[in-house]
Design an enzyme around this catalytic site. Structure first.
Site, PDB file in Angstrom:
ATOM      1  N   ALA A 164     -28.844  10.927  15.175  1.00  0.00           N
ATOM      2  CA  ALA A 164     -29.496  10.363  13.995  1.00  0.00           C
ATOM      3  C   ALA A 164     -29.433   8.845  14.061  1.00  0.00           C
ATOM      4  O   ALA A 164     -28.542   8.276  14.678  1.00  0.00           O
ATOM      5  CB  ALA A 164     -28.789  10.864  12.734  1.00  0.00           C
ATOM      6  N   CYS A 186     -44.937   7.117  23.607  1.00  0.00           N
ATOM      7  CA  CYS A 186     -45.251   8.536  23.784  1.00  0.00           C
ATOM      8  C   CYS A 186     -45.091   9.357  22.510  1.00  0.00           C
ATOM      9  O   CYS A 186     -46.073   9.835  21.956  1.00  0.00           O
ATOM     10  CB  CYS A 186     -44.405   9.121  24.901  1.00  0.00           C
ATOM     11  N   GLU A 242     -38.688   7.177  30.273  1.00  0.00           N
ATOM     12  CA  GLU A 242     -38.470   5.796  30.682  1.00  0.00           C
ATOM     13  C   GLU A 242     -36.958   5.585  30.772  1.00  0.00           C
ATOM     14  O   GLU A 242     -36.195   6.144  29.997  1.00  0.00           O
ATOM     15  CB  GLU A 242     -39.107   4.828  29.688  1.00  0.00           C
TER      16      GLU A 242
HETATM   17  C1  UGA Z   1     -40.556  10.946  26.040  1.00  0.00           C
HETATM   18  C2  UGA Z   1     -40.071  12.319  26.488  1.00  0.00           C
HETATM   19  O1  UGA Z   1     -38.659  12.414  26.319  1.00  0.00           O
HETATM   20  C3  UGA Z   1     -40.419  12.560  27.957  1.00  0.00           C
HETATM   21  O2  UGA Z   1     -40.034  13.857  28.352  1.00  0.00           O
HETATM   22  C4  UGA Z   1     -41.938  12.389  28.133  1.00  0.00           C
HETATM   23  O3  UGA Z   1     -42.332  12.558  29.474  1.00  0.00           O
HETATM   24  C5  UGA Z   1     -42.332  10.991  27.672  1.00  0.00           C
HETATM   25  O4  UGA Z   1     -41.962  10.816  26.287  1.00  0.00           O
HETATM   26  C6  UGA Z   1     -43.821  10.855  27.828  1.00  0.00           C
HETATM   27  O5  UGA Z   1     -44.548  11.505  27.083  1.00  0.00           O
HETATM   28  O6  UGA Z   1     -44.260  10.164  28.742  1.00  0.00           O
HETATM   29  P1  UGA Z   1     -39.607   8.453  26.334  1.00  0.00           P
HETATM   30  O7  UGA Z   1     -40.753   8.011  25.475  1.00  0.00           O
HETATM   31  O8  UGA Z   1     -39.300   7.707  27.575  1.00  0.00           O
HETATM   32  O9  UGA Z   1     -39.824   9.983  26.790  1.00  0.00           O
HETATM   33  O10 UGA Z   1     -38.333   8.398  25.384  1.00  0.00           O
HETATM   34  P2  UGA Z   1     -37.253   9.419  24.820  1.00  0.00           P
HETATM   35  O11 UGA Z   1     -36.045   9.379  25.658  1.00  0.00           O
HETATM   36  O12 UGA Z   1     -37.861  10.729  24.541  1.00  0.00           O
HETATM   37  O13 UGA Z   1     -36.906   8.703  23.441  1.00  0.00           O
HETATM   38  C7  UGA Z   1     -37.910   8.546  22.439  1.00  0.00           C
HETATM   39  C8  UGA Z   1     -37.368   7.882  21.204  1.00  0.00           C
HETATM   40  O14 UGA Z   1     -36.513   8.777  20.518  1.00  0.00           O
HETATM   41  C9  UGA Z   1     -36.546   6.619  21.445  1.00  0.00           C
HETATM   42  O15 UGA Z   1     -36.962   5.651  20.493  1.00  0.00           O
HETATM   43  C10 UGA Z   1     -35.123   7.066  21.189  1.00  0.00           C
HETATM   44  O16 UGA Z   1     -34.321   6.013  20.707  1.00  0.00           O
HETATM   45  C11 UGA Z   1     -35.325   8.126  20.129  1.00  0.00           C
HETATM   46  N1  UGA Z   1     -34.244   9.133  20.057  1.00  0.00           N
HETATM   47  C12 UGA Z   1     -33.975   9.929  21.119  1.00  0.00           C
HETATM   48  C13 UGA Z   1     -33.515   9.282  18.885  1.00  0.00           C
HETATM   49  O17 UGA Z   1     -33.752   8.583  17.886  1.00  0.00           O
HETATM   50  N2  UGA Z   1     -32.525  10.232  18.824  1.00  0.00           N
HETATM   51  C14 UGA Z   1     -32.230  11.029  19.877  1.00  0.00           C
HETATM   52  O18 UGA Z   1     -31.323  11.876  19.757  1.00  0.00           O
HETATM   53  C15 UGA Z   1     -32.975  10.874  21.062  1.00  0.00           C
END
Ligand code: UGA
Length: 440
Positions: free
Chosen positions: A259, A267, A150
């Site tokens: 962190a 997801c 997203e």
């Molecule tokens: C995630 C995956 O990254 C996608 O590849 C996948 O297609 C998608 O789920 C799905 O299954 O449809 P998304 O949920 O959009 O994508 O979000 P992310 O960018 O993965 O972030 C997820 C969470 O992790 C967020 O709350 C973000 O703040 C957190 N996060 C991310 C951290 O706390 N630390 C980080 O270093 C990175």
């Protein structure tokens, strides 16, 4: 190609518009009348950068339409299943009711030679069940998981970092139907394939597992660094420097090592739980025992930030005014599903604080789900007279906030950096008490 896209949420709406922009004739189908009306009018039903422009440009070609009637999928060569698979209430398992409903509704409209392409994230074994139900229709099932993020959904759909086709196979070799399915899907994805996008052709089970394995790995990476943050808190070390230092190792990499408040959204949390549940059904729950810990580390960060708020407020948040910057589960999204920001805001409210939340895009969604919280239109409005400010979602607006300007409106200059994105020196120089997760 003539394409139908069933389910027009974060995944399907972007997929439909992207496929039309690639030159295909697309009908997007959803049971939600309001969503379909918005999409027909060229409006994105949720915040996703680039989607309104894509809807407008694809709409102008005359190749993109939307409908609430499954019958309008009839005549398409390829049908993409893009419906949601949320967590089942009170269980870890995925709720497959939308997949079931969409598939059952689609069945009578399928013709011989049609391709049904599953994109929803499902427990391994689902594709095999659906494929069995296509027997006798002449249609073929392919599992083609989606990896879009997203906030970057348009780019990720038009220029994916990989494509995975799970085909029907016998003894590990695609059947004739499978080979034909690959030819059709290669045509659908001709543009990204021409760009050199890596393609993995495999069987159903592997394709379904790839998706949950990828999300489990990402969740594990985030919880790993958050576990290190707990160690840093116990020793006075700095987790951001630790992440930089280990991230220079190519084998580890710096991405997804931020962190903070941890992962949320529609997801990662539900996918790791559904994966654990499925492993249990398959008799291999030990293999994913670590994901339980990944989940626990993640949830503990939310508790820790409430404790930090209490610490900086001299031992109690009862009656204290708390400003929470951010409601979406991550920046560049208005999605509040399992949002760490809102989970912390609600915890603090339940513990007696007066909490005001703001977000550049997600306030309407947040207010609909958490009506007891108070909301403000801007960071300055939210922070007026606050005893403590929590940066919970790292929107650019909040990363670049001026400590002096914010300092002029708060009652007490106390900032909790829940995403480790502020410069502690600058905030301390402006007279703030700065606290963060995993930093001294
Ligand atoms: C995630 C995956 O990254 C996608 O590849 C996948 O297609 C998608 O789920 C799905 O299954 O449809 P998304 O949920 O959009 O994508 O979000 P992310 O960018 O993965 O972030 C997820 C969470 O992790 C967020 O709350 C973000 O703040 C957190 N996060 C991310 C951290 O706390 N630390 C980080 O270093 C990175």
């Amino acid at each position: 190609m003539r394409i139908s896209v069933i389910g027009c949420g974060y995944l399907g709406a972007v997929h439909a518009a992207a496929m039309a922009s690639l030159g295909h004739e697309v009908v997007g189908i959803d049971v939600d009348v309001a969503k379909v009306d918005a999409l027909r009018a060229g409006k994105a039903p949720f915040y996703e950068p680039g989607l309104p422009e894509l809807l407008t440009s694809a709409g102008a070609t005359g190749r993109l339409s939307f409908s609430t009637e499954m019958a309008d999928a009839a005549g398409a060569d390829v049908h993409f299943l893009c419906v949601g698979t949320p967590q089942k209430r009170g269980e870890f398992r995925a709720d497959l009711q939308y997949v079931e409903a969409a598939f059952t509704d689609l069945l009578p409209h399928l013709g011989a030679g049609d391709l049904v392409v599953g994109k929803s994230t499902v427990p391994v074994g689902t594709a095999e069940d659906l494929a069995a139900r296509l027997e006798g229709t002449g249609a073929t099932l392919v599992w083609n998981p989606e990896f879009l993020r997203e906030g970057f959904a348009v780019k990720d759909t038009l220029h994916p970092d990989r494509l995975v086709y799970g085909l029907p196979t016998t003894d590990g070799v695609p059947t004739d139907d499978g080979a034909r399915a690959q030819t059709l899907l290669d045509e659908v994805y001709a543009a990204p394939l021409a760009e050199g996008t890596p393609l993995v052709v495999t069987d159903y089970a592997t394709a379904q597992l790839v998706k949950v394995a990828a999300n489990s790995f990402l969740a594990t990476k985030i919880s790993f660094i958050n576990a290190m943050a707990e160690l840093c808190e116990a020793t006075g070390a700095d987790v951001t420097q630790l992440a930089d230092a280990i991230g220079f190792d190519d084998r580890i990499g710096r991405r997804f090592l931020n962190a903070g408040l941890g992962f949320g959204g529609g997801c990662l949390p539900k996918d790791i739980r559904a994966f654990m549940a499925r492993a249990g059904e398959l008799g291999v729950s030990d293999a994913l025992g670590f994901l339980r810990e990944v989940d626990s580390v993640n949830m503990r960060r939310r508790v820790r930030v409430v404790d930090l708020a209490r610490e900086v407020c001299d031992g109690s948040i009862v009656g204290r005014r708390v400003a929470v910057l951010g409601a979406a589960f991550k920046p560049n999204s208005d999605d509040v599903r399992d949002s760490p920001a809102l989970s912390v805001a609600e915890q603090m409210r339940l513990q007696g604080a007066h909490v005001t939340v703001t977000d550049p895009q997600a306030v309407p969604n947040a207010a609909a789900r958490w009506p007891e919280l108070r909301f403000a239109d801007s960071a300055l409005d939210a922070a007026r007279d606050a005893d403590v400010v929590l940066l919970a979602t790292e929107w650019d607006d909040y990363r670049s906030i001026d400590p002096a300007a914010l300092g002029a409106v708060v009652a007490h200059k106390r900032i909790l950096d829940g995403r480790n994105v502020l410069d502690p020196a600058a905030w301390r120089a402006a007279g703030w008490t700065y606290r963060a997760l995993g930093r001294p």
